[in-house]
Design a protein around this motif. Structure first.
Motif, short mmCIF file in Angstrom:
data_model
loop_
_atom_site.label_atom_id
_atom_site.label_comp_id
_atom_site.label_asym_id
_atom_site.label_seq_id
_atom_site.Cartn_x
_atom_site.Cartn_y
_atom_site.Cartn_z
N ALA A 1 0.84 -1.21 0.00
CA ALA A 1 0.00 0.00 0.00
C ALA A 1 0.87 1.25 0.00
O ALA A 1 0.84 2.06 0.93
CB ALA A 1 -0.97 0.00 1.19
N PRO A 2 1.66 1.43 -1.05
CA PRO A 2 2.67 2.50 -1.05
C PRO A 2 2.05 3.90 -1.12
O PRO A 2 0.96 4.08 -1.65
CB PRO A 2 3.48 2.23 -2.33
N GLU A 3 2.80 4.85 -0.58
CA GLU A 3 2.42 6.26 -0.70
C GLU A 3 2.45 6.68 -2.17
O GLU A 3 1.47 7.19 -2.70
CB GLU A 3 3.40 7.10 0.12
N HIS A 4 3.61 6.47 -2.81
CA HIS A 4 3.77 6.78 -4.24
C HIS A 4 4.01 5.48 -4.99
O HIS A 4 4.89 4.71 -4.62
CB HIS A 4 5.00 7.66 -4.48
N LEU A 5 3.27 5.28 -6.07
CA LEU A 5 3.47 4.08 -6.89
C LEU A 5 3.69 4.51 -8.32
O LEU A 5 2.81 5.11 -8.95
CB LEU A 5 2.23 3.16 -6.80
N GLU A 6 4.89 4.20 -8.84
CA GLU A 6 5.18 4.49 -10.24
C GLU A 6 5.05 3.22 -11.04
O GLU A 6 5.69 2.21 -10.72
CB GLU A 6 6.63 4.99 -10.37
N LEU A 7 4.27 3.28 -12.10
CA LEU A 7 4.14 2.12 -12.98
C LEU A 7 4.94 2.40 -14.25
O LEU A 7 4.42 2.90 -15.24
CB LEU A 7 2.66 1.87 -13.30
N CYS A 8 6.25 2.09 -14.18
CA CYS A 8 7.13 2.29 -15.33
C CYS A 8 7.11 1.03 -16.16
O CYS A 8 8.09 0.26 -16.18
CB CYS A 8 8.56 2.59 -14.86
N VAL A 9 5.99 0.79 -16.79
CA VAL A 9 5.81 -0.45 -17.56
C VAL A 9 5.20 -0.07 -18.91
O VAL A 9 4.70 1.03 -19.09
CB VAL A 9 4.90 -1.45 -16.82
#
Lengths: 433, 433
Positions: free
Chosen positions: B325-333
């Motif tokens: 349950a992250p604060e910031h989630l980057e989806l570099c996909v």
């Protein structure tokens, strides 16, 4: 004696301030005891919960009997008379319909520069609901807490309810069943809050805890806040009635007593521009206090915290009401809609003489878990919003990054956060290559 | 050394649990000190605040100089270079536009039985915003806290910001001016929170307090919760990047370092299904750590709390992310939209390689005040919703009361609340007369 104030008296402001700041609740400092209980439950799990339940509730449990079995539930629920079941079902249906309209909407939009922005709502996965035992074990509160959670989409909803000496309330169990509660544990106090927040061998931890409780429960909720989400810390109930000439004093008296009978610390206030109504309501309250079943409680509340305030007009009434920020506000006036326009802080408004506050406690549809102790200045009653959370979304395009990236880089440098700036710059350089 | 995990290793679950439960923050127990400070400010008001400011910030103030004067504001703001002012203005405009869409709508509807139900939103009247002094005094945080309050319609917005040795940050003052802040006080710590919550001779009390702060500020916010509303208690920042084959490892490394450079307790995690990317990101981080200005902080964060997790596929990545349950989630996909569909718990999602998290910190539009320490399981980032509250509305007609009143009476009797029942019965009897 309740307080009788006149807003045009020279000493009024001082008296009103005293009313506003009156401390109605003895909050015994149980924080150290609660800290010890939470530590114990975290360290020893079920064993600690079982020991504490034996000690406080005089009930011997095992890991296998912590939770009500389906058979026990069925046996107890079978004791509920049909008319009570029907009333609970009507209440549940209306509460569900009202709360279904609260589901917030996802949003997403594309900017001219190609960036997509928006947000999305998702339910809390697991929630726990505290239900007091004994006198204040209200099936209506089970509906009011559990239905918003289920409407929000909470997958796993657990109830903890102490059963001192093994006494369970069949109506509470039925309410839980109607609301779709998944698990019911017969534990209470700080140990139950600790078990919900941290989990034990038998009880899986939850993400959010709601529901009213005594000083131990309140202190425990405050302590586990952060590890899990909590709802408000509820104080004693309050009602403010604004009445004008021609209202039925008996109805208003009963509405005020229906708060007073909750708790000796409850507070009932009437604000009116009609001296005759003030006198008639006061007399009606005294008359009902002679026969009311809970007259000891209601009488103490009225004597210690009751108030009747005479104002020159209803605008004054609205202004005083906004300073009080009452949990329940009844507008027993000839034009309640016009008066409601002037109200800026209140948990719930009941409009007109045909809307006794008790309707809102049970079957109106809105939630009866409302902000007390003047907290309607900054908080809302329980709702679907308490069981969902928002994830914000942002998707840049190369064009969007070219447009707004340099400003981000400038601000990062101004805040001495070099890597922030470089993470933007590396992409911008790639675009410029 | 950061942790390298492989989700297919037999010991993975234990290692991942350890990562989840790692305690990243030393929370010194300052609660007793804070309780004393609050008591002192409540008792002695300005005098206590002034003494404590002299002691902690080495700054001598008077009641007249507690607040920045318009002239001081203007003089300090004049020092801000034009490009920084332009960047702040662009950020403010975008944050305002995003948050304006969050204003919730009032609702009202009439049921077939004639009852009117609904709710209404109103702004908090007065809010206070804590802005840290020194290193973590970020103008961007001023925008992120103040703009939602002003969009919500908060009438009076006060800032407290400590200025140790008298050092004020001109950009913070400019950000406050751009956001429409009404009052700025040069005080900090628990004494500033106490002054906002309880008021002093010079500082009027507020209804809600938001904004980040150190352990003293956090403990003070926790203590005044109830008297006023507060936002979350923020912990150290976190980022989780999910990356797949073909992503730019240097960009991901910089994104991870832009969290790590905030704080030695910050946490940066990469989850990837591509072993080569894992190695390349790790190497790029080490390379940048040789030259980064804040390499001491970022290096400690990466060494103590960094992690790279190899998973068999992106579905696994999403499942692990939901447990974090992250604060910031980057989806570099390559297909961030498809992966985002599988995310159930996250404060903010940044989609695709062109959306570095730093964009969200400054100019994206969404709020950068987000739930930390796994609290995205149950809470949301700061928004307009933090500065409004809902009043529920109910208006019965005689017909509606006839339809649902008896159920309310039944439930009142079942809960032994006689006056509740009588308040409904008296009206029903009148209808039957």
């Amino acid at each position: 004696m309740p307080v009788f104030l006149n807003a045009t008296d020279p000493g009024f402001e001082t008296q009103f301030q005293a009313l506003l700041s009156a401390k109605r609740e003895d909050s015994p400092d149980v924080d150290d005891i609660v800290a010890g209980i939470i530590k114990d439950v975290r360290a020893r799990g079920d064993a600690a919960v079982i020991e504490l339940t034996a000690k406080f509730d005089r009930l011997e449990l095992t890991p296998e009997t912590l939770r009500f079995s389906p058979q026990e539930m069925a046996d107890l629920i079978a004791q509920v008379p049909d008319h009570e079941r029907a009333a609970l079902e009507l209440a549940a249906e209306r509460i569900r319909a009202y709360h279904a309209r609260q589901m917030p909407e996802d949003q997403s939009w594309v900017e001219p520069n190609g960036a997509t922005l928006g947000w999305r709502w998702t339910p809390v996965s697991a929630a726990g609901l505290y239900v007091p035992g004994g006198l204040a074990s209200y099936p209506s509160s089970v509906l009011m807490n559990a239905i918003p959670a289920k409407v929000a989409g909470v997958e796993r909803l657990a109830i903890v309810v102490p059963t001192p000496d093994g006494q369970a309330n069949p109506l509470v169990l039925l309410a839980a069943q109607i609301a779709g509660v998944d698990e019911i544990y017969r534990i209470g106090g700080a140990q139950a809050i600790a078990a919900l927040a941290y989990g034990t061998e038998t009880i899986a931890p939850v993400d959010k805890i709601t529901g009213p409780g005594n000083a131990f429960v309140a202190a425990a909720k405050r302590r586990v806040f952060g590890k899990v989400g909590i709802d408000m810390i509820a104080g004693p109930s309050e009602i403010l009635v604004i009445g004008d000439a021609g209202q039925n004093p008996d109805w208003i008296a009963l509405d005020m007593l229906s708060q007073a009978e909750h708790d000796e610390s409850a507070q009932s206030i009437l604000i009116t521009d009609d001296g005759d109504l003030a006198k008639a309501v006061s007399a009606a309250i005294e008359r009902h206090l002679e026969t009311l079943e809970r007259r000891a409680i209601a009488g103490a509340s009225w004597r210690d915290f009751g108030a009747i305030i005479l104002v020159p007009d209803l605008d004054h009434a609205a202004a005083l009401s906004n300073r009080i920020a009452p949990e329940h506000l009844e507008l027993c006036v000839n034009d309640p809609d016009a008066l409601a326009e002037k109200i800026t802080h209140a948990g719930a408004i009941f409009l007109g003489a045909w809307t006794p506050e008790a309707i809102g406690d049970y079957v109106g549809g809105p939630n009866h878990v409302l902000p007390t102790a003047r907290s309607a200045r900054f908080s809302s009653g329980l709702s679907v919003m308490d069981f969902v959370k928002r994830t914000t979304l942002a998707k840049m395009t190369p064009e969007a990054l070219r447009a707004i990236g340099p400003a981000a880089e400038t601000l990062a440098i101004s805040e001495s956060l070099e890597a922030h700036g470089l993470s933007v710059r590396a992409r911008l350089d790639h675009l410029n290559d």
